[in-house]
Scaffold this motif. Structure first.
Motif, PDB file in Angstrom:
ATOM      1  N   ALA A 103       0.316  11.710  -4.812  1.00  0.00           N
ATOM      2  CA  ALA A 103      -0.524  11.290  -5.940  1.00  0.00           C
ATOM      3  C   ALA A 103      -1.784  12.144  -6.041  1.00  0.00           C
ATOM      4  O   ALA A 103      -2.179  12.562  -7.132  1.00  0.00           O
ATOM      5  N   LEU A 104      -2.413  12.421  -4.902  1.00  0.00           N
ATOM      6  CA  LEU A 104      -3.599  13.286  -4.908  1.00  0.00           C
ATOM      7  C   LEU A 104      -3.234  14.699  -5.358  1.00  0.00           C
ATOM      8  O   LEU A 104      -3.983  15.327  -6.115  1.00  0.00           O
ATOM      9  N   TYR A 105      -2.103  15.195  -4.921  1.00  0.00           N
ATOM     10  CA  TYR A 105      -1.669  16.541  -5.296  1.00  0.00           C
ATOM     11  C   TYR A 105      -1.406  16.634  -6.795  1.00  0.00           C
ATOM     12  O   TYR A 105      -1.832  17.582  -7.455  1.00  0.00           O
ATOM     13  N   ALA A 106      -0.713  15.622  -7.338  1.00  0.00           N
ATOM     14  CA  ALA A 106      -0.421  15.639  -8.772  1.00  0.00           C
ATOM     15  C   ALA A 106      -1.683  15.500  -9.610  1.00  0.00           C
ATOM     16  O   ALA A 106      -1.767  16.048 -10.718  1.00  0.00           O
ATOM     17  N   ALA A 120       0.839  -1.202   0.000  1.00  0.00           N
ATOM     18  CA  ALA A 120       0.000   0.000   0.000  1.00  0.00           C
ATOM     19  C   ALA A 120       0.872   1.250   0.000  1.00  0.00           C
ATOM     20  O   ALA A 120       2.032   1.231   0.429  1.00  0.00           O
ATOM     21  N   LEU A 121       0.294   2.327  -0.500  1.00  0.00           N
ATOM     22  CA  LEU A 121       1.030   3.584  -0.558  1.00  0.00           C
ATOM     23  C   LEU A 121       1.206   4.150   0.844  1.00  0.00           C
ATOM     24  O   LEU A 121       0.315   4.078   1.683  1.00  0.00           O
ATOM     25  N   THR A 122       2.357   4.718   1.073  1.00  0.00           N
ATOM     26  CA  THR A 122       2.586   5.422   2.326  1.00  0.00           C
ATOM     27  C   THR A 122       1.825   6.740   2.304  1.00  0.00           C
ATOM     28  O   THR A 122       1.433   7.226   1.230  1.00  0.00           O
ATOM     29  N   PRO A 123       1.579   7.358   3.471  1.00  0.00           N
ATOM     30  CA  PRO A 123       0.869   8.649   3.472  1.00  0.00           C
ATOM     31  C   PRO A 123       1.513   9.711   2.589  1.00  0.00           C
ATOM     32  O   PRO A 123       0.785  10.391   1.853  1.00  0.00           O
ATOM     33  N   PRO A 124       2.845   9.893   2.599  1.00  0.00           N
ATOM     34  CA  PRO A 124       3.414  10.891   1.670  1.00  0.00           C
ATOM     35  C   PRO A 124       3.187  10.542   0.204  1.00  0.00           C
ATOM     36  O   PRO A 124       2.907  11.429  -0.618  1.00  0.00           O
TER      37      PRO A 124
END
Length: 386
Positions: free
Chosen positions: A131-134, A122-126
């Protein structure tokens, strides 16, 4: 007369699988259903569900049989053969699955005693935040520019929204629509009335180069802030009316009324934009002409953490100052009650004391006699007859 029950709606994952099995894009489904692409995407992600006639048409579109199935039934084939043929026609990778080497490899894997491959980590929080920011930043900066008409304020609003999102990431990460959470936060910051007190916001920025874009932006910015936001969400972003009402914290009739008044105001100044489709296209073109770049996601996360540390230290310093002031007050405050002295009052019947005036002749003679006598000693206390 009894009403027929609503058809069962597949799960969100099953809706997407059925759409892809029919080789349909979200835009194709939106055209057939008469809704926007954003609405179809929200249906497939589970954010919203269709209702009424939309529900029946959507279920019928997803579960409608392929013509190959009908022809197979008319030719007398069995249901198993027809289903196999429909599946072979609908699956985009049917040929790859029919490859003997692939089948042999699958059988070998099934017969082996090896454990299945572990799922991807799973993706780490950063990583999830980046990904959401991009994904959201390019479009969100342009939308905020349309909302305010200021480039610097648009970038600042988006960065502040993502800083707050990183500060509350446990809450944002489990939200049903993280992009909508950040968008609402950015819009709220951009439309804050306190920006008008800032010195650099007292002067307008350079307008767009194209005359048509300048006219559209001028008309758009003259709308009231809530009308502007409603029009941007519905005709610009592509949200449906309930989602627009929820994001603007208004009822659906109120959001519809704002939308109609905003469209009328734009059509009055620019008659060629009376059609919602043309207005949507022009807003998209106007936002795309501005090349607005935001900061890197790493710097946004660092800014959020630095801001949190600064406010934490300020809160600690204020608390220590408050405790010190309270201690000093307790130390120096009186520990018993001292009643105040009552003001003087005039007593009736007693004449007021007269002020001393000049001495009379007798008093002056007596004063001189006393000064001539012995100043001290017992003789001073013995009266003499005169």
């Amino acid at each position: 007369m009894t009403q027929s029950p609503a058809p069962p709606l597949p799960s969100p994952e099953e809706r997407r699988r059925l759409r892809e099995a029919k080789s349909l894009s979200q835009a194709d489904v939106a055209d057939k259903m008469g809704v926007t692409r954003e609405t179809v995407r929200s249906w497939e992600t589970g954010r919203t569900t269709p209702r009424g006639s939309k529900l029946e048409a959507y279920v019928e579109l997803l579960t409608a049989q392929d013509p190959a199935t009908t022809s197979a039934e008319t030719e007398g084939r069995t249901g198993v053969e027809a289903e196999a043929e429909v599946t072979a026609r609908q699956e985009p990778y049917a040929e790859a699955e029919a490859d003997p080497s692939v089948e042999a490899e699958a059988e070998a894997e099934a017969d082996s005693d090896e454990e299945p491959a572990p799922p991807p980590p799973a993706l780490t929080p950063p990583q999830a935040f980046d990904a959401l920011y991009a994904f959201c930043t390019p479009a969100l900066v342009r939308q905020t520019y349309l909302l305010t008409g200021r480039r610097e304020l648009a970038r600042e609003s988006v960065e502040r929204a993502f800083q707050l999102a990183w500060h509350r990431w446990p809450e944002v990460a489990v939200d049903r629509d993280p992009a909508g959470w950040v968008r609402a936060t950015a819009y709220e910051y951009a439309l804050s009335p306190w920006h008008r007190l800032r010195p650099r916001h007292r002067h307008p920025e350079a307008p767009p180069a194209d005359a048509a874009d300048r006219a559209l932006l001028d008309v758009f910015l003259k709308l009231p802030p809530m009308y502007r936001r409603t029009l941007l969400l519905y005709d610009g972003v592509g949200l449906d009316l309930p989602e627009t009402a929820a994001e603007t914290e208004a009822s659906t009739p109120a959001a519809a009324n704002r939308l109609l008044h905003a469209r009328e105001a734009v059509a009055e100044r620019l008659p060629e934009l009376a059609a919602p489709e043309e207005l949507h296209r022009r807003l998209t073109v106007l936002a795309a002409t501005e090349r607005l770049r935001a900061a890197k996601p790493r710097s946004v996360r660092y800014g959020s953490e630095h801001r949190a540390r600064t406010w934490t230290r300020a809160a600690i310093a204020f608390t220590v100052l408050l405790i010190g002031a309270t201690s000093l007050t307790l130390r120096t405050a009186p520990d018993h009650y001292e009643p105040p002295m009552a003001p003087g009052a005039t007593i009736r019947g007693v004449p007021p004391r007269a002020a001393s005036g000049p001495l009379s002749d007798e008093q002056l003679e007596l004063h001189a006699f006393l000064k001539s006598q012995t100043v001290s000693g017992p003789e001073r206390l013995v009266p003499e007859a005169r």
